[in-house]
Motif scaffolding. Structure first.
Motif, PDB file in Angstrom:
ATOM      1  N   GLN A 272       0.838  -1.190   0.000  1.00  0.00           N
ATOM      2  CA  GLN A 272       0.000   0.000   0.000  1.00  0.00           C
ATOM      3  C   GLN A 272       0.878   1.248   0.000  1.00  0.00           C
ATOM      4  O   GLN A 272       2.027   1.205   0.457  1.00  0.00           O
ATOM      5  N   PRO A 273       0.361   2.363  -0.481  1.00  0.00           N
ATOM      6  CA  PRO A 273       1.160   3.593  -0.525  1.00  0.00           C
ATOM      7  C   PRO A 273       1.731   4.016   0.827  1.00  0.00           C
ATOM      8  O   PRO A 273       2.847   4.529   0.890  1.00  0.00           O
ATOM      9  N   VAL A 274       0.997   3.768   1.904  1.00  0.00           N
ATOM     10  CA  VAL A 274       1.511   4.156   3.220  1.00  0.00           C
ATOM     11  C   VAL A 274       2.777   3.378   3.556  1.00  0.00           C
ATOM     12  O   VAL A 274       3.664   3.880   4.234  1.00  0.00           O
TER      13      VAL A 274
ATOM     14  N   GLN B 139       5.120   2.721   1.646  1.00  0.00           N
ATOM     15  CA  GLN B 139       6.221   3.377   0.934  1.00  0.00           C
ATOM     16  C   GLN B 139       6.258   4.870   1.261  1.00  0.00           C
ATOM     17  O   GLN B 139       6.871   5.653   0.535  1.00  0.00           O
ATOM     18  N   ILE B 140       5.598   5.273   2.320  1.00  0.00           N
ATOM     19  CA  ILE B 140       5.391   6.665   2.739  1.00  0.00           C
ATOM     20  C   ILE B 140       5.079   7.582   1.561  1.00  0.00           C
ATOM     21  O   ILE B 140       5.572   8.691   1.458  1.00  0.00           O
ATOM     22  N   TYR B 141       4.220   7.062   0.699  1.00  0.00           N
ATOM     23  CA  TYR B 141       3.667   7.842  -0.410  1.00  0.00           C
ATOM     24  C   TYR B 141       4.748   8.403  -1.334  1.00  0.00           C
ATOM     25  O   TYR B 141       4.591   9.474  -1.901  1.00  0.00           O
ATOM     26  N   GLY B 142       5.848   7.680  -1.467  1.00  0.00           N
ATOM     27  CA  GLY B 142       6.903   8.088  -2.382  1.00  0.00           C
ATOM     28  C   GLY B 142       7.811   9.188  -1.869  1.00  0.00           C
ATOM     29  O   GLY B 142       8.670   9.668  -2.606  1.00  0.00           O
TER      30      GLY B 142
END
Length: 88
Positions: A72-74, A76-79
């Motif tokens: 999930q994006p979280v 990956q700390i939203y990139g």
């Protein structure tokens, strides 16, 4: 800053273990994601506050967490890049 103790909830084995002490500017709440100093994201399951404890002397709460899904994006700390985007 609020000092807390992070406790991992190992769902697979229905066990709990101490991770580390850390600080927050504001107390996390259940359902919130946090990003720990180990470079991983976690979902807050529970927050247990200690009555009568003073943050200047030690931890004032236990925060129970489970790992965030790395897909999930979280996870990956939203990139974001910690060194460039979050640190001053």
């Amino acid at each position: 800053m609020l000092k807390v103790i992070l406790v991992m909830h190992d769902v697979e084995h229905n066990d709990y273990y101490r991770m580390n002490k850390t600080y927050f500017e504001s107390m996390p709440v259940a359902g919130q994601y946090i990003y720990n100093t180990d470079a991983n994201a976690y979902l807050v399951e529970e927050v247990v506050s200690f009555a009568g404890y003073v943050s200047s002397k030690g931890a004032i709460a236990v925060i129970v967490v489970t790992p965030a899904d790395k897909d999930q994006p979280v996870g990956q700390i939203y990139g974001l890049d910690i060194g460039e985007d979050l640190d001053d």
